[in-house]
Design an enzyme around this catalytic site. Structure first.
Site, PDB file in Angstrom:
ATOM      1  N   GLY A  35       8.788   7.149   0.208  1.00 58.89           N
ATOM      2  CA  GLY A  35       7.989   7.639   1.316  1.00 58.89           C
ATOM      3  C   GLY A  35       6.518   7.374   1.053  1.00 58.89           C
ATOM      4  O   GLY A  35       6.101   7.163  -0.088  1.00 58.89           O
TER       5      GLY A  35
ATOM      6  N   ASP B 163      11.557   7.464  -6.714  1.00 60.92           N
ATOM      7  CA  ASP B 163      10.436   7.588  -7.645  1.00 60.92           C
ATOM      8  C   ASP B 163       9.734   8.933  -7.514  1.00 60.92           C
ATOM      9  O   ASP B 163       8.668   9.144  -8.088  1.00 60.92           O
ATOM     10  CB  ASP B 163       9.444   6.433  -7.473  1.00 60.92           C
ATOM     11  CG  ASP B 163       8.822   6.377  -6.079  1.00 60.92           C
ATOM     12  OD1 ASP B 163       8.947   7.354  -5.321  1.00 60.92           O
ATOM     13  OD2 ASP B 163       8.215   5.343  -5.749  1.00 60.92           O
TER      14      ASP B 163
ATOM     15  N   HIS C  74       6.152   1.505  -8.556  1.00 60.64           N
ATOM     16  CA  HIS C  74       5.213   0.391  -8.738  1.00 60.64           C
ATOM     17  C   HIS C  74       5.323  -0.225 -10.132  1.00 60.64           C
ATOM     18  O   HIS C  74       4.318  -0.593 -10.744  1.00 60.64           O
ATOM     19  CB  HIS C  74       3.769   0.851  -8.471  1.00 60.64           C
ATOM     20  CG  HIS C  74       3.610   1.577  -7.177  1.00 60.64           C
ATOM     21  ND1 HIS C  74       3.736   0.952  -5.948  1.00 60.64           N
ATOM     22  CD2 HIS C  74       3.378   2.890  -6.904  1.00 60.64           C
ATOM     23  CE1 HIS C  74       3.557   1.845  -4.981  1.00 60.64           C
ATOM     24  NE2 HIS C  74       3.348   3.022  -5.537  1.00 60.64           N
TER      25      HIS C  74
ATOM     26  N   ASP D 180       9.213   0.826  -0.869  1.00 64.65           N
ATOM     27  CA  ASP D 180       7.800   1.183  -0.758  1.00 64.65           C
ATOM     28  C   ASP D 180       7.111   0.354   0.322  1.00 64.65           C
ATOM     29  O   ASP D 180       6.334   0.886   1.131  1.00 64.65           O
ATOM     30  CB  ASP D 180       7.122   0.962  -2.114  1.00 64.65           C
ATOM     31  CG  ASP D 180       5.628   1.237  -2.067  1.00 64.65           C
ATOM     32  OD1 ASP D 180       5.239   2.397  -1.911  1.00 64.65           O
ATOM     33  OD2 ASP D 180       4.855   0.264  -2.162  1.00 64.65           O
TER      34      ASP D 180
END
Length: 261
Positions: free
Chosen positions: A126, A183, A239, A249
């Protein structure tokens, strides 16, 4: 009718099959139509509907009679395969939460990635521009290559992460063993620990306050408890080059930008 009753996951455990594989056999026997037991199966006493405490319905199967029918299709019990897996229907647990590289099994012939034997693996993410600000959510089905995303004009990163999980669970449906890769430790903790405790306290946190984003949290808990297969969660470092996390993402960010107008 006397006898014991089993979920689809429990039947699968006896044969070292996934819930989805058992469902294929039940459908071939005419006992299942889509996600539901067939009318004939219910009428004949081979299946019945059960209900979770929140009112969500699911089907259980007459263990002895259905086992005999499965044996007629050539299925044999796996050694020691008598009961349900350690994490049965409706359970949510963490897997690989240390943040290291995910454990991976062999890649099937169709090229899909199914770590630890899960039927479906979904990455979620998100994003909120400005946090708070225009918000996006996304999921990536690593098993099928499907994706989903959406946005809203104003929200937070946490709302985006929660919406991504809710929509991923709706996409995955109730059957089969599912691995969610996220994540956000906030979302994983809600799904595996906090939400059940909040509900037990009348939807209050330890400090007595109402949890943030309560409606989405409640939707997630209902979806988790309606699942017939196990649901595992794996934390992924964001990331950090994970292909599917990066794709989720990017989709979430695109949805947030689109929501900005």
């Amino acid at each position: 009718m006397a006898g014991t009753w089993s979920t689809q996951t429990e039947l699968g455990a006896a044969y070292a099959l996934t819930a989805r594989q058992v469902g294929t056999h039940l459908a071939a026997l005419g006992l299942k139509e889509g996600a539901r037991a067939s009318e004939d199966a219910v009428t004949d006493g081979l299946a019945r509907e059960a209900t979770l405490r929140d009112g969500t319905g699911f089907f259980v199967w007459h263990t002895e009679r259905v086992t005999a029918l499965l044996a007629g299709r050539g299925l044999t019990r796996a050694p020691g395969g008598a009961g349900a897996p350690a994490a049965g229907r409706g359970a949510a647990r963490t897997a690989g939460a240390s943040g290291g590289a995910p454990a991976r099994g062999a890649v099937p012939a169709d090229g899909a990635t199914r770590p630890n034997g899960h039927d479906r693996v979904v990455a979620t993410d998100g994003s909120a521009l400005g946090n708070p600000g225009p918000t996006g959510w996304a999921w990536v089905d690593q098993t099928t290559g499907e994706t989903g995303s959406g946005g809203l004009a104003h929200g937070t990163n946490n709302i985006g992460e929660l919406l991504a999980l809710r929509e991923a669970l709706r996409h995955a449906g109730p059957e089969g063993d599912l691995l969610v890769r996220a994540d956000s430790q906030y979302v994983i903790n809600i799904a595996t620990r906090w939400a059940v405790g909040w509900r037990r306290r009348g939807w209050r946190k330890g400090d007595g306050k109402v949890p943030e984003n309560l409606e989405i949290v409640q939707d997630i808990l209902v979806a988790l408890e309606a699942r017939e297969g196990r649901t595992d969660f794996e934390w992924v470092r964001g990331h950090a080059g994970d292909e599917h996390n990066e794709r989720a993402d990017a989709l979430a960010n695109a949805a947030a930008r689109a929501a900005r107008g």
